[in-house]
Design a protein around this motif. Structure first.
Motif, PDB file in Angstrom:
ATOM      1  N   ARG A  94       3.023   1.564   2.519  1.00 59.71           N
ATOM      2  CA  ARG A  94       2.876   1.501   1.052  1.00 59.71           C
ATOM      3  C   ARG A  94       2.122   0.253   0.606  1.00 59.71           C
ATOM      4  O   ARG A  94       2.637  -0.571  -0.140  1.00 59.71           O
ATOM      5  CB  ARG A  94       4.248   1.538   0.356  1.00 59.71           C
ATOM      6  CG  ARG A  94       5.050   2.761   0.716  1.00 59.71           C
ATOM      7  CD  ARG A  94       6.271   2.909  -0.143  1.00 59.71           C
ATOM      8  NE  ARG A  94       7.172   3.860   0.462  1.00 59.71           N
ATOM      9  CZ  ARG A  94       8.236   3.541   1.158  1.00 59.71           C
ATOM     10  NH1 ARG A  94       8.555   2.265   1.308  1.00 59.71           N
ATOM     11  NH2 ARG A  94       8.987   4.454   1.699  1.00 59.71           N
ATOM     12  N   GLU A  95       0.888   0.128   1.081  1.00 59.68           N
ATOM     13  CA  GLU A  95       0.074  -1.027   0.694  1.00 59.68           C
ATOM     14  C   GLU A  95      -1.387  -0.611   0.567  1.00 59.68           C
ATOM     15  O   GLU A  95      -1.886   0.156   1.383  1.00 59.68           O
ATOM     16  CB  GLU A  95       0.202  -2.130   1.744  1.00 59.68           C
ATOM     17  CG  GLU A  95      -0.476  -3.422   1.321  1.00 59.68           C
ATOM     18  CD  GLU A  95      -0.088  -4.571   2.237  1.00 59.68           C
ATOM     19  OE1 GLU A  95       0.586  -5.491   1.769  1.00 59.68           O
ATOM     20  OE2 GLU A  95      -0.461  -4.533   3.428  1.00 59.68           O
ATOM     21  N   LEU A  96      -2.035  -1.117  -0.473  1.00 62.75           N
ATOM     22  CA  LEU A  96      -3.464  -0.883  -0.653  1.00 62.75           C
ATOM     23  C   LEU A  96      -4.191  -2.107  -0.114  1.00 62.75           C
ATOM     24  O   LEU A  96      -4.178  -3.178  -0.707  1.00 62.75           O
ATOM     25  CB  LEU A  96      -3.756  -0.653  -2.149  1.00 62.75           C
ATOM     26  CG  LEU A  96      -5.166  -0.249  -2.543  1.00 62.75           C
ATOM     27  CD1 LEU A  96      -5.728   0.846  -1.655  1.00 62.75           C
ATOM     28  CD2 LEU A  96      -5.189   0.219  -3.997  1.00 62.75           C
TER      29      LEU A  96
ATOM     30  N   GLY B 102      -9.624   3.937  -8.434  1.00 60.28           N
ATOM     31  CA  GLY B 102      -8.713   2.805  -8.252  1.00 60.28           C
ATOM     32  C   GLY B 102      -7.282   3.183  -8.594  1.00 60.28           C
ATOM     33  O   GLY B 102      -6.340   2.866  -7.850  1.00 60.28           O
ATOM     34  N   VAL B 103      -7.126   3.907  -9.697  1.00 66.86           N
ATOM     35  CA  VAL B 103      -5.788   4.340 -10.116  1.00 66.86           C
ATOM     36  C   VAL B 103      -5.223   5.331  -9.081  1.00 66.86           C
ATOM     37  O   VAL B 103      -4.052   5.234  -8.686  1.00 66.86           O
ATOM     38  CB  VAL B 103      -5.845   4.976 -11.530  1.00 66.86           C
ATOM     39  CG1 VAL B 103      -4.512   5.597 -11.906  1.00 66.86           C
ATOM     40  CG2 VAL B 103      -6.282   3.934 -12.553  1.00 66.86           C
TER      41      VAL B 103
ATOM     42  N   THR C  47      -4.155   3.524  -5.936  1.00 70.44           N
ATOM     43  CA  THR C  47      -2.929   2.769  -6.195  1.00 70.44           C
ATOM     44  C   THR C  47      -1.718   3.701  -6.127  1.00 70.44           C
ATOM     45  O   THR C  47      -0.684   3.367  -5.544  1.00 70.44           O
ATOM     46  CB  THR C  47      -3.006   2.088  -7.590  1.00 70.44           C
ATOM     47  OG1 THR C  47      -4.176   1.278  -7.624  1.00 70.44           O
ATOM     48  CG2 THR C  47      -1.783   1.239  -7.866  1.00 70.44           C
ATOM     49  N   GLU C  48      -1.861   4.904  -6.708  1.00 71.47           N
ATOM     50  CA  GLU C  48      -0.780   5.903  -6.672  1.00 71.47           C
ATOM     51  C   GLU C  48      -0.490   6.339  -5.233  1.00 71.47           C
ATOM     52  O   GLU C  48       0.658   6.388  -4.801  1.00 71.47           O
ATOM     53  CB  GLU C  48      -1.195   7.148  -7.480  1.00 71.47           C
ATOM     54  CG  GLU C  48      -0.893   7.072  -8.952  1.00 71.47           C
ATOM     55  CD  GLU C  48       0.568   6.758  -9.231  1.00 71.47           C
ATOM     56  OE1 GLU C  48       1.422   7.510  -8.742  1.00 71.47           O
ATOM     57  OE2 GLU C  48       0.836   5.741  -9.904  1.00 71.47           O
TER      58      GLU C  48
ATOM     59  N   ALA D 214      -1.062   4.766  -2.536  1.00 71.56           N
ATOM     60  CA  ALA D 214      -0.491   3.665  -1.739  1.00 71.56           C
ATOM     61  C   ALA D 214       0.986   3.410  -2.061  1.00 71.56           C
ATOM     62  O   ALA D 214       1.612   2.569  -1.421  1.00 71.56           O
ATOM     63  CB  ALA D 214      -1.317   2.393  -1.952  1.00 71.56           C
ATOM     64  N   LYS D 215       1.528   4.137  -3.016  1.00 71.76           N
ATOM     65  CA  LYS D 215       2.984   4.017  -3.252  1.00 71.76           C
ATOM     66  C   LYS D 215       3.764   4.775  -2.184  1.00 71.76           C
ATOM     67  O   LYS D 215       4.958   4.624  -2.036  1.00 71.76           O
ATOM     68  CB  LYS D 215       3.339   4.549  -4.643  1.00 71.76           C
ATOM     69  CG  LYS D 215       2.878   3.614  -5.746  1.00 71.76           C
ATOM     70  CD  LYS D 215       3.244   4.126  -7.113  1.00 71.76           C
ATOM     71  CE  LYS D 215       2.740   3.149  -8.172  1.00 71.76           C
ATOM     72  NZ  LYS D 215       2.728   3.730  -9.518  1.00 71.76           N
TER      73      LYS D 215
ATOM     74  N   GLN E 215      -9.742  -5.874  -8.631  1.00 74.53           N
ATOM     75  CA  GLN E 215      -8.870  -5.139  -9.559  1.00 74.53           C
ATOM     76  C   GLN E 215      -7.703  -4.431  -8.865  1.00 74.53           C
ATOM     77  O   GLN E 215      -6.616  -4.352  -9.411  1.00 74.53           O
ATOM     78  CB  GLN E 215      -9.723  -4.110 -10.285  1.00 74.53           C
ATOM     79  CG  GLN E 215      -9.361  -3.973 -11.741  1.00 74.53           C
ATOM     80  CD  GLN E 215     -10.365  -3.086 -12.455  1.00 74.53           C
ATOM     81  OE1 GLN E 215     -11.536  -3.015 -12.075  1.00 74.53           O
ATOM     82  NE2 GLN E 215      -9.905  -2.407 -13.476  1.00 74.53           N
ATOM     83  N   TYR E 216      -7.942  -3.928  -7.652  1.00 73.23           N
ATOM     84  CA  TYR E 216      -6.928  -3.037  -7.076  1.00 73.23           C
ATOM     85  C   TYR E 216      -6.296  -3.500  -5.754  1.00 73.23           C
ATOM     86  O   TYR E 216      -5.302  -2.929  -5.319  1.00 73.23           O
ATOM     87  CB  TYR E 216      -7.534  -1.633  -6.873  1.00 73.23           C
ATOM     88  CG  TYR E 216      -7.892  -0.983  -8.191  1.00 73.23           C
ATOM     89  CD1 TYR E 216      -6.901  -0.477  -9.030  1.00 73.23           C
ATOM     90  CD2 TYR E 216      -9.208  -0.911  -8.625  1.00 73.23           C
ATOM     91  CE1 TYR E 216      -7.220   0.100 -10.248  1.00 73.23           C
ATOM     92  CE2 TYR E 216      -9.537  -0.348  -9.857  1.00 73.23           C
ATOM     93  CZ  TYR E 216      -8.537   0.155 -10.652  1.00 73.23           C
ATOM     94  OH  TYR E 216      -8.836   0.713 -11.865  1.00 73.23           O
TER      95      TYR E 216
ATOM     96  N   GLN F 194      -4.083  -5.077  -2.950  1.00 76.21           N
ATOM     97  CA  GLN F 194      -2.800  -5.761  -2.767  1.00 76.21           C
ATOM     98  C   GLN F 194      -2.932  -6.764  -1.625  1.00 76.21           C
ATOM     99  O   GLN F 194      -2.307  -7.802  -1.626  1.00 76.21           O
ATOM    100  CB  GLN F 194      -1.702  -4.736  -2.486  1.00 76.21           C
ATOM    101  CG  GLN F 194      -1.385  -3.910  -3.720  1.00 76.21           C
ATOM    102  CD  GLN F 194      -0.649  -2.624  -3.437  1.00 76.21           C
ATOM    103  OE1 GLN F 194      -0.389  -2.259  -2.298  1.00 76.21           O
ATOM    104  NE2 GLN F 194      -0.312  -1.916  -4.493  1.00 76.21           N
TER     105      GLN F 194
END
Ligand SMILES: Nc1ncnc2c1ncn2[C@@H]1O[C@H](COP(=O)(O)OP(=O)(O)OP(=O)(O)O)[C@@H](O)[C@H]1O
Length: 272
Positions: free
Chosen positions: A46-48, A202-203, A206-207, A209-210, A226-227, A229
């Motif tokens: 769970r990591e971007l 990007g969004v 991010t989703e 990577a959860k 911006q994105y 982690q």
């Protein structure tokens, strides 16, 4: 010549982090040219995680090694149970939970979005049987979830070939998600996208990577800022440093590598 910075936090695991893949001492040689040297990388669940570095740093080669496309001369790519992916073929690595997306979208342009997703969900059903049936059945719950996530619900019956560049990239990401990878590897996913498509991507990442580890090779520093982690910087085939974007940006060696590269390019341009 820039000497690698010594950064004690590299590859250090925090107590609440689960490592899903460990790259250990990978060295890759192409007919004697060493493209990657003693590279180490830990991917956290769970990591971007972005992989950056100047042209030729070895980023794509690293993704190729992880997915089984390129074989290193030494080193290991280990799953948590100790399985070494180096001995596996590409399709075996994919079955073990590593999804790879190359830079150019590779969807079946003559098939609809729905049919592309059907093929991805059931790899036994090949493109020819899908073409023969052309039935457009009900979406499974998993497909519905993925379609919603990639935002292509209104495009299901369109041929993939008629989608915009960004939509094709999202479709391919959706196809990979249906294979439920633990690790998703993406090579420059926003290259050629409009600003709006880039933000949507990007969004989306991010989703994604959860639920899984996502590794992105990227040159668009604004997108990374911006994105990301976590950011790993490669230079001339080696690991330069790793950390948050802020940490990496403040590292003088990173600045030197990028600025040095720019100065060299400027000199070439001026000389021309
Ligand atoms: N199949 C190959 N045969 C020979 N050399 C190769 C091969 N693939 C990559 N290289 C070389 O290895 C080095 C690393 O390439 P790689 O594509 O991994 O870099 P990169 O960091 O992804 O660069 P870019 O950001 O420009 O895509 C480069 O010097 C490249 O020319």
């Amino acid at each position: 010549m820039v000497s690698p910075s010594v950064n004690v936090s590299i590859n250090k695991q925090l107590p609440n982090e689960k490592i899903v893949l460990t790259v250990q001492d990978i060295t890759v040689s192409f007919s004697g040219f060493v493209a990657v040297r003693n590279m180490n990388l830990s991917l956290i669940q769970r990591e971007l995680h972005f992989l950056i570095g100047p042209n030729g740093a070895g980023k794509t080669t690293m993704l190729d090694v992880i997915c089984g496309k390129t074989k290193p001369v030494s080193g290991q790519v280990l799953l948590p149970d100790g399985t070494d992916l180096i001995s596996k073929k590409e399709h075996q690595v994919a079955r073990l939970g590593i999804g790879r997306k190359f830079q150019a979208p590779s969807v079946f342009g003559g098939l609809t979005v729905r049919e592309n997703l059907e093929i991805a969900q059931n790899p036994n059903k090949n493109v020819f049987s899908t073409l023969r049936k052309r039935r457009g059945g009900c979406l499974t719950n998993e497909m519905k979830e993925v379609v919603e996530q990639i935002g292509l619900g209104h495009r299901l019956n369109l041929r993939a070939g008629s989608l915009s560049h960004g939509e094709k990239q999202w479709l391919e990401i959706g196809m990979l998600l249906l294979q439920k990878p633990e690790v998703l590897l993406l090579d420059e996913p926003v290259a050629g996208m409009t600003d709006e498509e880039t933000n949507k991507t990007g969004v989306l990442l991010t989703e994604i990577a959860k639920e899984r580890s996502v590794v992105v090779v990227e040159h668009d520093m604004e997108f990374v800022r911006q994105y990301a982690q976590k950011v790993t910087v490669m230079h001339e085939g080696t690991l330069l440093t790793e950390g948050t974007m802020q940490e990496v940006q403040q590292n003088p060696v990173v600045a030197e590598v990028y600025l040095g590269k720019r100065r060299k390019n400027d000199a070439v341009t001026e000389g021309d």
